[in-house]
Design an enzyme around this catalytic site. Sequence first.
Site, PDB file in Angstrom:
ATOM      1  N   THR A  61       6.347 -23.555 -31.919  1.00 14.31           N
ATOM      2  CA  THR A  61       5.741 -22.918 -33.086  1.00 14.31           C
ATOM      3  C   THR A  61       6.253 -21.490 -33.217  1.00 14.31           C
ATOM      4  O   THR A  61       7.158 -21.066 -32.489  1.00 14.31           O
ATOM      5  CB  THR A  61       4.198 -23.083 -33.053  1.00 14.31           C
ATOM      6  OG1 THR A  61       3.671 -22.577 -34.280  1.00 14.31           O
ATOM      7  CG2 THR A  61       3.557 -22.372 -31.878  1.00 14.31           C
ATOM      8  N   LYS A  65      10.870 -21.429 -33.877  1.00 15.81           N
ATOM      9  CA  LYS A  65      11.347 -22.678 -34.490  1.00 15.81           C
ATOM     10  C   LYS A  65      12.842 -22.696 -34.810  1.00 15.81           C
ATOM     11  O   LYS A  65      13.480 -23.737 -34.706  1.00 15.81           O
ATOM     12  CB  LYS A  65      10.537 -22.990 -35.760  1.00 15.81           C
ATOM     13  CG  LYS A  65       9.124 -23.474 -35.469  1.00 15.81           C
ATOM     14  CD  LYS A  65       8.433 -23.889 -36.759  1.00 15.81           C
ATOM     15  CE  LYS A  65       7.207 -24.721 -36.462  1.00 15.81           C
ATOM     16  NZ  LYS A  65       6.698 -25.436 -37.650  1.00 15.81           N
ATOM     17  N   ASN A  86      10.428 -28.375 -34.528  1.00 16.41           N
ATOM     18  CA  ASN A  86       9.020 -28.231 -34.131  1.00 16.41           C
ATOM     19  C   ASN A  86       8.674 -29.060 -32.909  1.00 16.41           C
ATOM     20  O   ASN A  86       7.553 -29.005 -32.418  1.00 16.41           O
ATOM     21  CB  ASN A  86       8.066 -28.541 -35.292  1.00 16.41           C
ATOM     22  CG  ASN A  86       7.918 -30.026 -35.532  1.00 16.41           C
ATOM     23  OD1 ASN A  86       8.847 -30.787 -35.287  1.00 16.41           O
ATOM     24  ND2 ASN A  86       6.765 -30.443 -36.001  1.00 16.41           N
ATOM     25  N   ASP A 102       7.649 -31.999 -39.427  1.00 17.18           N
ATOM     26  CA  ASP A 102       6.716 -31.408 -40.402  1.00 17.18           C
ATOM     27  C   ASP A 102       6.754 -32.118 -41.761  1.00 17.18           C
ATOM     28  O   ASP A 102       5.710 -32.447 -42.321  1.00 17.18           O
ATOM     29  CB  ASP A 102       7.022 -29.922 -40.602  1.00 17.18           C
ATOM     30  CG  ASP A 102       6.588 -29.074 -39.414  1.00 17.18           C
ATOM     31  OD1 ASP A 102       5.608 -29.446 -38.738  1.00 17.18           O
ATOM     32  OD2 ASP A 102       7.219 -28.032 -39.170  1.00 17.18           O
ATOM     33  N   ALA A 128       9.712 -22.287 -51.790  1.00 16.53           N
ATOM     34  CA  ALA A 128      11.079 -22.719 -51.504  1.00 16.53           C
ATOM     35  C   ALA A 128      11.508 -22.245 -50.117  1.00 16.53           C
ATOM     36  O   ALA A 128      12.687 -22.055 -49.845  1.00 16.53           O
ATOM     37  CB  ALA A 128      12.025 -22.185 -52.574  1.00 16.53           C
ATOM     38  N   GLY A 130      10.977 -22.667 -45.655  1.00 14.40           N
ATOM     39  CA  GLY A 130      11.235 -23.738 -44.697  1.00 14.40           C
ATOM     40  C   GLY A 130      10.309 -24.929 -44.890  1.00 14.40           C
ATOM     41  O   GLY A 130      10.748 -26.084 -44.880  1.00 14.40           O
ATOM     42  N   ALA A 131       9.029 -24.656 -45.074  1.00 13.11           N
ATOM     43  CA  ALA A 131       8.058 -25.739 -45.223  1.00 13.11           C
ATOM     44  C   ALA A 131       8.373 -26.565 -46.468  1.00 13.11           C
ATOM     45  O   ALA A 131       8.363 -27.805 -46.438  1.00 13.11           O
ATOM     46  CB  ALA A 131       6.644 -25.165 -45.303  1.00 13.11           C
ATOM     47  N   ILE A 216      -0.694 -27.063 -48.033  1.00 11.75           N
ATOM     48  CA  ILE A 216      -0.404 -27.300 -46.619  1.00 11.75           C
ATOM     49  C   ILE A 216      -1.230 -26.397 -45.693  1.00 11.75           C
ATOM     50  O   ILE A 216      -1.198 -26.557 -44.488  1.00 11.75           O
ATOM     51  CB  ILE A 216       1.101 -27.171 -46.292  1.00 11.75           C
ATOM     52  CG1 ILE A 216       1.595 -25.733 -46.449  1.00 11.75           C
ATOM     53  CG2 ILE A 216       1.921 -28.128 -47.157  1.00 11.75           C
ATOM     54  CD1 ILE A 216       2.959 -25.510 -45.815  1.00 11.75           C
ATOM     55  N   TYR A 218      -4.489 -25.141 -43.720  1.00  5.14           N
ATOM     56  CA  TYR A 218      -5.721 -25.790 -43.271  1.00  5.14           C
ATOM     57  C   TYR A 218      -6.775 -24.804 -42.779  1.00  5.14           C
ATOM     58  O   TYR A 218      -7.865 -25.201 -42.396  1.00  5.14           O
ATOM     59  CB  TYR A 218      -5.447 -26.878 -42.227  1.00  5.14           C
ATOM     60  CG  TYR A 218      -4.699 -26.423 -41.002  1.00  5.14           C
ATOM     61  CD1 TYR A 218      -3.327 -26.612 -40.892  1.00  5.14           C
ATOM     62  CD2 TYR A 218      -5.363 -25.825 -39.935  1.00  5.14           C
ATOM     63  CE1 TYR A 218      -2.636 -26.215 -39.772  1.00  5.14           C
ATOM     64  CE2 TYR A 218      -4.687 -25.423 -38.810  1.00  5.14           C
ATOM     65  CZ  TYR A 218      -3.324 -25.619 -38.737  1.00  5.14           C
ATOM     66  OH  TYR A 218      -2.631 -25.215 -37.621  1.00  5.14           O
TER      67      TYR A 218
HETATM   68  P1  ATR Z   1       7.675 -21.098 -44.543  1.00  3.21           P
HETATM   69  O1  ATR Z   1       8.686 -21.459 -43.486  1.00  3.21           O
HETATM   70  O2  ATR Z   1       6.266 -21.079 -44.061  1.00  3.21           O
HETATM   71  O3  ATR Z   1       7.828 -21.914 -45.773  1.00  3.21           O
HETATM   72  P2  ATR Z   1       9.143 -18.882 -45.650  1.00  3.21           P
HETATM   73  O4  ATR Z   1      10.403 -19.623 -45.380  1.00  3.21           O
HETATM   74  O5  ATR Z   1       9.060 -17.444 -45.323  1.00  3.21           O
HETATM   75  O6  ATR Z   1       7.931 -19.552 -44.885  1.00  3.21           O
HETATM   76  O7  ATR Z   1       8.767 -19.118 -47.195  1.00  3.21           O
HETATM   77  C1  ATR Z   1       7.644 -18.562 -47.757  1.00  3.21           C
HETATM   78  C2  ATR Z   1       7.448 -19.099 -49.161  1.00  3.21           C
HETATM   79  O8  ATR Z   1       6.209 -18.567 -49.664  1.00  3.21           O
HETATM   80  C3  ATR Z   1       8.503 -18.684 -50.155  1.00  3.21           C
HETATM   81  O9  ATR Z   1       8.626 -19.688 -51.137  1.00  3.21           O
HETATM   82  C4  ATR Z   1       7.898 -17.399 -50.746  1.00  3.21           C
HETATM   83  O10 ATR Z   1       8.364 -17.035 -52.014  1.00  3.21           O
HETATM   84  P3  ATR Z   1       9.702 -16.117 -52.149  1.00  3.21           P
HETATM   85  O11 ATR Z   1      10.849 -17.045 -51.933  1.00  3.21           O
HETATM   86  O12 ATR Z   1       9.632 -15.586 -53.533  1.00  3.21           O
HETATM   87  O13 ATR Z   1       9.593 -15.054 -51.097  1.00  3.21           O
HETATM   88  C5  ATR Z   1       6.461 -17.817 -50.843  1.00  3.21           C
HETATM   89  N1  ATR Z   1       5.551 -16.660 -50.914  1.00  3.21           N
HETATM   90  C6  ATR Z   1       5.203 -15.838 -49.892  1.00  3.21           C
HETATM   91  N2  ATR Z   1       4.334 -14.900 -50.320  1.00  3.21           N
HETATM   92  C7  ATR Z   1       4.119 -15.135 -51.650  1.00  3.21           C
HETATM   93  C8  ATR Z   1       3.308 -14.531 -52.665  1.00  3.21           C
HETATM   94  N3  ATR Z   1       2.532 -13.473 -52.399  1.00  3.21           N
HETATM   95  N4  ATR Z   1       3.333 -15.081 -53.898  1.00  3.21           N
HETATM   96  C9  ATR Z   1       4.097 -16.149 -54.183  1.00  3.21           C
HETATM   97  N5  ATR Z   1       4.883 -16.762 -53.274  1.00  3.21           N
HETATM   98  C10 ATR Z   1       4.890 -16.267 -52.026  1.00  3.21           C
END
Ligand code: ATR
Length: 273
Positions: A61, A65, A86, A102, A128, A130-131, A216, A218
Amino acid sequence: KKWYAVIGDPIAQSMSPAMHEEWFSDAGIDASYIPVHVREQDLSKAIESLKRLGCSGWNVTIPHKTAIIDLLDEIDTSARMMNAVNMVKVLEDGRLYGMNTDGHGFVRSLEEKYGTVGKGKNVLLIGAGGAAKGIAFALHEAGYGPIAITNRTLEKAELLSSDIEGASAIPLRDAEANLSNFGLIVQTTSVGMNFAKEGIPLQLMNVSAGTIVADIIYNPLRTEFLEQAESKGGLPLNGVGMFVHQGALSFEQWTGVYPNTKKMIRTITDQLG
Ligand code: ATR
């Protein structure tokens, strides 16, 4: 006696040890599963120790990762595509095999609760990162779509959509205005998590009754996103199922047994509720 672990920083809050210990006990397998606190800079030493001490496999985690990939011998397609691992399985010859469960965990959770009613409907994916990537590929592989991807940073949605057959990218405001076109909506950003103060990525006033709306997250069990969806007659799915099924898929890789996920979802829901 075989043993398994979860590595991360922080790790004390992880629900994985209790979950896997219960599954081992249910399956009559004499094995244990322990949390291991590993700081970012100690990752390679920790992996060496796990190997030397005979650990049979472990979950990975935050924050390891992606960094762990260089320390493994082989990774599966999901892990390569998400650039994140993961779970690790120690193969019989001692090589380390990394996977990512995941995305498939999300699809299992969706179908356990709602069957395949989301199939054949337009899918909207919010986020957009990783998740989102893992979920988008798993949904596509399972026959869902077409998938529209919306994100605060549209370029990232465009990049992700270009990797998935039939997918498109749309601005948040367009998605919000046209929500009634979608039969399955999946929120994959961290917005709405406890301690975060950002509110929600888009408003759900235009969602149609009967649309499956998944988040996603929880913790909390019911995000503002799910609350809004439910008030419009949306069918909610929180992130407990995805968490449980990503663990179940790990457990299956290690033992060959797919554990009782429904019972575990109830247990964790009660704990968090
Ligand atoms: P994870 O692996 O958990 O998906 P990540 O790769 O950092 O984490 O991606 C975070 C996602 O949440 C992205 O889609 C991000 O949008 P941006 O690409 O514009 O950064 C989105 N996100 C994070 N904070 C946000 C916010 N306050 N409002 C809208 N989208 C947000």
